[in-house]
Design an enzyme around this catalytic site. Structure first.
Site, PDB file in Angstrom:
ATOM      1  N   SER A  40       1.126  -1.085   0.003  1.00 14.05           N
ATOM      2  CA  SER A  40      -0.217   0.036   0.088  1.00 14.05           C
ATOM      3  C   SER A  40       0.967   1.552  -0.188  1.00 14.05           C
ATOM      4  O   SER A  40       1.758   1.271   1.220  1.00 14.05           O
ATOM      5  CB  SER A  40      -0.764   0.234   1.221  1.00 14.05           C
ATOM      6  OG  SER A  40      -1.725   1.059   0.806  1.00 14.05           O
ATOM      7  N   HIS A  85      -1.381  -1.626  -4.064  1.00 14.07           N
ATOM      8  CA  HIS A  85      -2.647  -0.624  -3.723  1.00 14.07           C
ATOM      9  C   HIS A  85      -2.600   0.255  -2.906  1.00 14.07           C
ATOM     10  O   HIS A  85      -1.947   1.255  -3.029  1.00 14.07           O
ATOM     11  CB  HIS A  85      -2.546  -1.614  -2.576  1.00 14.07           C
ATOM     12  CG  HIS A  85      -4.388  -1.435  -1.744  1.00 14.07           C
ATOM     13  ND1 HIS A  85      -5.346  -2.198  -2.702  1.00 14.07           N
ATOM     14  CD2 HIS A  85      -4.628  -0.613  -0.894  1.00 14.07           C
ATOM     15  CE1 HIS A  85      -6.338  -2.053  -1.291  1.00 14.07           C
ATOM     16  NE2 HIS A  85      -5.825  -0.783  -0.561  1.00 14.07           N
ATOM     17  N   ASP A 130      -4.949   4.084  -1.987  1.00 11.72           N
ATOM     18  CA  ASP A 130      -6.094   3.812  -0.801  1.00 11.72           C
ATOM     19  C   ASP A 130      -5.994   5.741  -1.369  1.00 11.72           C
ATOM     20  O   ASP A 130      -5.509   6.470  -0.954  1.00 11.72           O
ATOM     21  CB  ASP A 130      -5.459   4.071   0.400  1.00 11.72           C
ATOM     22  CG  ASP A 130      -5.259   2.383   1.276  1.00 11.72           C
ATOM     23  OD1 ASP A 130      -6.003   1.714   0.737  1.00 11.72           O
ATOM     24  OD2 ASP A 130      -4.523   2.205   1.108  1.00 11.72           O
ATOM     25  N   MET A 161      -8.846   8.662  -0.613  1.00 10.76           N
ATOM     26  CA  MET A 161      -9.801   8.378   0.734  1.00 10.76           C
ATOM     27  C   MET A 161     -10.791  10.274   0.469  1.00 10.76           C
ATOM     28  O   MET A 161      -9.764  11.268  -0.085  1.00 10.76           O
ATOM     29  CB  MET A 161      -9.089   8.591   2.000  1.00 10.76           C
ATOM     30  CG  MET A 161      -8.425   7.087   2.379  1.00 10.76           C
ATOM     31  SD  MET A 161      -7.938   7.352   4.009  1.00 10.76           S
ATOM     32  CE  MET A 161      -6.674   5.850   3.643  1.00 10.76           C
ATOM     33  N   HIS A 190      -8.223   1.407  -3.806  1.00 13.41           N
ATOM     34  CA  HIS A 190      -9.201   1.325  -2.669  1.00 13.41           C
ATOM     35  C   HIS A 190     -10.016   2.048  -2.491  1.00 13.41           C
ATOM     36  O   HIS A 190      -9.267   3.373  -1.933  1.00 13.41           O
ATOM     37  CB  HIS A 190      -8.907   0.688  -1.862  1.00 13.41           C
ATOM     38  CG  HIS A 190      -9.891   0.528  -0.939  1.00 13.41           C
ATOM     39  ND1 HIS A 190      -8.633   0.435   0.714  1.00 13.41           N
ATOM     40  CD2 HIS A 190     -10.945   0.689  -0.071  1.00 13.41           C
ATOM     41  CE1 HIS A 190      -9.703  -0.269   1.532  1.00 13.41           C
ATOM     42  NE2 HIS A 190     -11.229  -0.153   0.751  1.00 13.41           N
ATOM     43  N   MET A 210     -12.396   4.577  -0.630  1.00 15.71           N
ATOM     44  CA  MET A 210     -13.327   5.061  -0.102  1.00 15.71           C
ATOM     45  C   MET A 210     -13.702   5.784   0.320  1.00 15.71           C
ATOM     46  O   MET A 210     -13.334   6.924   0.966  1.00 15.71           O
ATOM     47  CB  MET A 210     -11.984   4.589   1.829  1.00 15.71           C
ATOM     48  CG  MET A 210     -11.340   3.495   2.117  1.00 15.71           C
ATOM     49  SD  MET A 210      -9.887   4.051   2.977  1.00 15.71           S
ATOM     50  CE  MET A 210      -9.030   3.530   1.886  1.00 15.71           C
ATOM     51  N   MET A 268     -12.040  -5.372   5.208  1.00 17.04           N
ATOM     52  CA  MET A 268     -10.971  -4.736   5.777  1.00 17.04           C
ATOM     53  C   MET A 268     -10.424  -5.141   7.912  1.00 17.04           C
ATOM     54  O   MET A 268     -11.956  -5.784   8.235  1.00 17.04           O
ATOM     55  CB  MET A 268     -11.810  -2.712   6.525  1.00 17.04           C
ATOM     56  CG  MET A 268     -11.759  -2.528   5.275  1.00 17.04           C
ATOM     57  SD  MET A 268     -10.478  -1.667   4.062  1.00 17.04           S
ATOM     58  CE  MET A 268      -9.695  -1.263   5.612  1.00 17.04           C
ATOM     59  N   ASP A 308      -7.033  -6.089   3.977  1.00 15.41           N
ATOM     60  CA  ASP A 308      -6.198  -5.463   3.807  1.00 15.41           C
ATOM     61  C   ASP A 308      -6.387  -4.157   5.661  1.00 15.41           C
ATOM     62  O   ASP A 308      -7.594  -3.747   6.110  1.00 15.41           O
ATOM     63  CB  ASP A 308      -6.558  -3.795   3.171  1.00 15.41           C
ATOM     64  CG  ASP A 308      -6.771  -2.102   3.341  1.00 15.41           C
ATOM     65  OD1 ASP A 308      -5.209  -2.720   3.851  1.00 15.41           O
ATOM     66  OD2 ASP A 308      -6.747  -1.451   2.249  1.00 15.41           O
TER      67      ASP A 308
END
Length: 218
Positions: free
Chosen positions: A5, A28, A30, A32, A61, A63, A132, A170
């Site tokens: 990540s 990965h 993230d 957000m 991913h 979020m 998660m 994750d």
């Protein structure tokens, strides 16, 4: 499969940080939005730049709120896998179909406190389930072992031929937790600080892969 990540990487040198884990299966990312989770990270422009800087498939991913609006552009940009949260939409099937139509694999993620049972019927629409094992929003949290039951439930359905998808986990994945996750049937392991806090991230990826493979063999 190991997916480092970049949330734990040096954001000022993301191309170099991607190169440091060149042997990884996925990278990965993230995303957000400071609404769905209380943190703000990177978005589509950075993903587009990363796609030019690495050949590692990007595992995005999201979020974020309103994935129906924001998820397909990540697929259109060239992300290999685009995952959004079950808790963020009332129509996960439509979002998954739009992601697939745009050229990516579609993933569904569930928070630690979200039961998997209500979503088992729709998992046929997905390529990935992301379990998660920490509350989404920040890296470096401690692993929540209770979530492994979700992985076991879905692994049993995959092994029985009722589902065809990859089980990903994750949160808090490191040398102390990866074997338990592998034994629960996880296929892909997201590791952030466990990889990027080491002197040789690439070697750490290989070490984690060996640990997971050994646990799978048992």
């Amino acid at each position: 499969m190991i997916a480092p990540s970049i949330l734990s990487a040096d954001f000022a040198h993301l191309a170099e940080e991607a190169g440091a884990v060149a042997g990884a299966d996925w990278l990965h990312v993230d995303v957000m939005d400071a609404h769905f989770v209380p943190n703000l990270t990177i978005g589509l422009p950075v993903v587009e730049s990363l796609l030019k800087a690495t050949e590692i498939p990007l595992d995005c991913h999201l979020m974020i709120e309103d994935p129906g609006r924001w998820a397909p552009p990540y697929a259109e940009a060239g992300a290999h896998n685009v995952t959004f949260h079950a808790e963020a939409t009332d129509d996960p099937i439509a979002v998954a179909r739009d992601i697939r139509a745009a050229g990516s694999k579609a993933g569904l993620s569930v928070k630690p406190g979200t039961p998997i049972e209500p979503y088992l019927e729709i998992l046929r629409e997905f390529d990935t389930l992301l379990v998660m094992s920490v509350e989404p929003g920040f890296g470096g949290q401690s692993f929540i072992p209770e979530v492994l039951e979700k992985a076991r439930i879905v692994r049993n359905l995959v092994d029985a031929g009722e589902l065809r998808l990859l089980v990903e986990i994750d949160g808090g994945i490191n040398a102390d937790t990866i074997e338990a996750a592998a034994e629960a049937g996880v296929d892909c392991f997201v590791a952030g600080s466990a990889v990027y806090s080491t002197a040789d991230p690439g070697a750490t990826v290989e070490k984690l892969r060996r640990q997971a493979a050994s646990a799978w063999a048992r």
